[in-house]
Design a protein around this motif. Sequence first.
Motif, short mmCIF file in Angstrom:
data_model
loop_
_atom_site.label_atom_id
_atom_site.label_comp_id
_atom_site.label_asym_id
_atom_site.label_seq_id
_atom_site.Cartn_x
_atom_site.Cartn_y
_atom_site.Cartn_z
N MET A 1 0.84 -1.20 0.00
CA MET A 1 0.00 0.00 0.00
C MET A 1 0.88 1.25 0.00
SD MET A 1 -2.71 1.24 2.91
CE MET A 1 -3.29 2.95 2.93
N SER A 2 0.54 2.21 -0.82
CA SER A 2 1.24 3.49 -0.84
C SER A 2 0.92 4.28 0.43
CB SER A 2 0.83 4.31 -2.07
OG SER A 2 1.25 5.64 -1.93
N LEU A 3 1.93 4.92 1.01
CA LEU A 3 1.69 5.71 2.22
C LEU A 3 0.90 6.98 1.92
CD1 LEU A 3 5.08 5.39 4.15
CD2 LEU A 3 2.95 4.14 4.49
N ALA A 4 0.70 7.27 0.65
CA ALA A 4 -0.11 8.43 0.28
C ALA A 4 -1.60 8.08 0.20
CB ALA A 4 0.36 8.99 -1.06
N ALA A 5 -1.92 6.79 0.21
CA ALA A 5 -3.31 6.36 0.04
C ALA A 5 -4.09 6.48 1.36
CB ALA A 5 -3.35 4.91 -0.45
N PRO A 6 -5.40 6.69 1.28
CA PRO A 6 -6.22 6.74 2.50
C PRO A 6 -6.27 5.39 3.21
CG PRO A 6 -7.37 7.72 0.64
CD PRO A 6 -6.20 6.98 0.07
N PHE A 7 -6.51 5.42 4.51
CA PHE A 7 -6.61 4.20 5.32
C PHE A 7 -7.61 4.45 6.44
CE2 PHE A 7 -2.89 6.70 6.52
CZ PHE A 7 -3.13 6.97 7.86
N PRO A 8 -8.15 3.37 7.03
CA PRO A 8 -9.19 3.54 8.06
C PRO A 8 -8.61 3.90 9.42
CG PRO A 8 -8.79 1.21 7.66
CD PRO A 8 -7.97 1.96 6.64
N ALA A 9 -9.33 4.73 10.15
CA ALA A 9 -8.96 5.11 11.51
C ALA A 9 -10.24 5.40 12.30
CB ALA A 9 -8.06 6.34 11.50
N PHE A 10 -10.20 5.13 13.60
CA PHE A 10 -11.33 5.42 14.48
C PHE A 10 -11.11 6.83 15.04
CE2 PHE A 10 -13.72 5.47 18.39
CZ PHE A 10 -14.89 4.79 18.06
N ARG A 11 -11.87 7.80 14.51
CA ARG A 11 -11.62 9.21 14.78
C ARG A 11 -12.73 9.80 15.64
NH1 ARG A 11 -10.21 13.73 10.16
NH2 ARG A 11 -8.28 14.53 11.09
N ILE A 12 -12.33 10.74 16.50
CA ILE A 12 -13.25 11.34 17.47
C ILE A 12 -13.38 12.85 17.18
CG2 ILE A 12 -13.73 11.72 19.93
CD1 ILE A 12 -11.77 9.34 20.45
N ASP B 1 -1.18 12.75 6.10
CA ASP B 1 -1.19 14.20 6.26
C ASP B 1 -2.23 14.67 7.27
OD1 ASP B 1 0.87 14.54 4.48
OD2 ASP B 1 -0.45 14.93 2.76
N ASP B 2 -3.22 13.81 7.56
CA ASP B 2 -4.24 14.16 8.56
C ASP B 2 -3.74 13.93 9.98
OD1 ASP B 2 -6.30 14.82 6.69
OD2 ASP B 2 -6.62 12.67 6.35
N LEU B 3 -2.66 13.18 10.13
CA LEU B 3 -2.20 12.75 11.45
C LEU B 3 -1.21 13.74 12.05
CD1 LEU B 3 -1.67 8.92 10.91
CD2 LEU B 3 -3.74 10.13 11.62
N SER B 4 -1.06 13.65 13.37
CA SER B 4 -0.07 14.46 14.07
C SER B 4 1.33 14.17 13.53
CB SER B 4 -0.11 14.14 15.57
OG SER B 4 -1.41 14.24 16.09
N PRO B 5 2.23 15.13 13.57
CA PRO B 5 3.57 14.93 13.03
C PRO B 5 4.40 13.96 13.87
CG PRO B 5 3.44 17.03 14.15
CD PRO B 5 2.05 16.48 14.11
N GLY B 6 5.45 13.44 13.27
CA GLY B 6 6.36 12.54 13.97
C GLY B 6 7.39 11.98 13.03
N GLU B 7 8.48 11.46 13.59
CA GLU B 7 9.59 10.96 12.78
C GLU B 7 9.40 9.51 12.34
OE1 GLU B 7 10.36 14.17 15.27
OE2 GLU B 7 10.27 12.12 16.08
N VAL B 8 8.51 8.78 13.02
CA VAL B 8 8.38 7.34 12.76
C VAL B 8 6.95 7.02 12.34
CG1 VAL B 8 8.66 5.02 13.73
CG2 VAL B 8 10.14 6.89 14.52
N VAL B 9 6.81 6.33 11.21
CA VAL B 9 5.50 5.86 10.75
C VAL B 9 5.43 4.36 10.98
CG1 VAL B 9 3.91 5.64 8.81
CG2 VAL B 9 5.37 7.67 9.01
N VAL B 10 4.38 3.93 11.65
CA VAL B 10 4.20 2.53 12.02
C VAL B 10 2.94 1.98 11.38
CG1 VAL B 10 3.78 0.95 13.95
CG2 VAL B 10 5.40 2.84 14.22
N ASP C 1 -2.87 12.20 17.63
CA ASP C 1 -3.58 11.03 17.11
C ASP C 1 -3.03 9.74 17.68
OD1 ASP C 1 -5.49 12.19 15.11
OD2 ASP C 1 -3.63 13.07 14.34
N GLY C 2 -3.96 8.81 17.97
CA GLY C 2 -3.62 7.58 18.66
C GLY C 2 -3.52 6.36 17.77
N GLY C 3 -3.66 5.21 18.41
CA GLY C 3 -3.33 3.93 17.79
C GLY C 3 -4.45 3.21 17.08
N TYR C 4 -5.69 3.73 17.10
CA TYR C 4 -6.79 3.06 16.41
C TYR C 4 -6.78 3.45 14.94
CZ TYR C 4 -8.85 1.93 21.01
OH TYR C 4 -9.09 1.44 22.28
N SER C 5 -5.75 3.04 14.24
CA SER C 5 -5.54 3.49 12.86
C SER C 5 -4.63 2.50 12.17
CB SER C 5 -4.90 4.88 12.89
OG SER C 5 -4.62 5.35 11.60
N ALA C 6 -4.84 2.31 10.86
CA ALA C 6 -4.00 1.38 10.11
C ALA C 6 -2.54 1.82 10.11
CB ALA C 6 -4.52 1.24 8.68
#
Length: 332
Positions: free
Chosen positions: A1-12, A29-38, A101-106
Motif C-alpha cells: 500500500m502506498s503511504l499516500a493512500a487513505p486508510f481507516p482510523a477510528f476518529r473522534i 497528512d491528517d495525522l499528528s507529526p512525527g519521525e516514525v511511521v508505524v 492522534d492515537g493507535g486506532y488506525s492502520a
Amino acid sequence: MSLAAPFPAFRIHNDEAGYRSGIEQVTLDDLSPGEVVVKAAWSSVNYKDALAGTGKGKILRRFPLVGGIDVAGHVVASTDPKFREGDEVLVTGCGLSETRDGGYSAYVRLPAEWVVALPRGLDLRQSMVLGTAGFTAALALYRMRENRQRPELGPLAVTGATGGVGSMAVAIFSKAGYEVHAVSGKADQAGYLRSLGASQVLGREALEASRPLESVRFGGGLDNVGGPMLVSLLAQTPPYGNVAAAGLAASPGLDALTVMPFILRGVSLLGIGSAGTARDIRDDIWALLADEWKPARLDAIATAEVTLEELPQVFGRMLAGQSLGRTVVRIG
C-alpha cells in the motif's frame, strides 16, 4: 500500500455537530507529526479509551483526533536512525488520543522519543495484551519497590481486580513474589482471579472500614476504584507500607480521608500516572514485563479480541462495569 493512500482510523470529533466517533478514511497528512511511521498490527481497549470514545470523560485536549492510547506494529518509514523499516515497536500513553492522534488506525505517525523497540520475550500481540494496563500495574509495583515495599510487609490488595489494570496487577505482583488479595464485586470471577495468582479473593466489604485507622490487614496495594475503598485500604496498611492509586472507577473523591495513616504509620500514597513516565523508567518496566514480571497466564487475561468497527460496543460494556481482563484490537 502506498503511504499516500487513505486508510481507516477510528476518529473522534467534538464540534457544532456534537460529540461523535467512528471509522473514517484518513491519510498520513491528517495525522499528528512525527519521525516514525508505524503500520499498526494491534492495539487495546483501556478505560481511558472508553471515556474518550464516548465523551463520558474529558480526555481529548483537541479535536478531531484518532483514538487509542496504545499501539504496536512495524516501522514502515523513519527519519530517525534508531528505527529502520521492519522494526517491531510499541507505544503506550505519551499523549496518544489526548493531545495527538492515537493507535486506532492502520498507520500511526509518532515522535521517535516515544517509540519503544519491542523487547525480546514479547510478540506484538502480547505487548498489547499488556498495553497501558500492564504498564500501569508494573509502574505501581516499580514505585512501591523503590519505596521499600517488600513481601514481608504482608499481602498486596488489588481493587477492581477483574478489570484490565487489576487483572494485570494480580498476575504481575504474584509473579514478582508478593502474596496478592484480589478485591472484587464479581464473586463469580473468583476462579479467574485465583488462576492469575490471587491467594485470596475478597468482596468489596473487605474495604468498607470507615475509621481513620483500622487493624492492619494488608501490606499495601493498588487501588483502581478511588473514593471510600482507597480510604479504607490506607487505613488497613501497616507502618511504611505503600498504596498506589491508579484509577477512579467509583469516585475521584477522598472525602473521608484523614492524615492519620500518613503521620501515625508512615503510610505512603503513590500516584500512578503512566502516560508521562520518564523514558528510562519506561524502558526498565518494559524489560521487566518481557522477562521476570511477564504474567504466567498472559493469554488468559486477553478475554476478547475485536476490530476497530466493534469498539463502540466494547466501550459501552466497559463503562457499564461488564468487562473482564483485557480486550485487544486487531488492526493489521
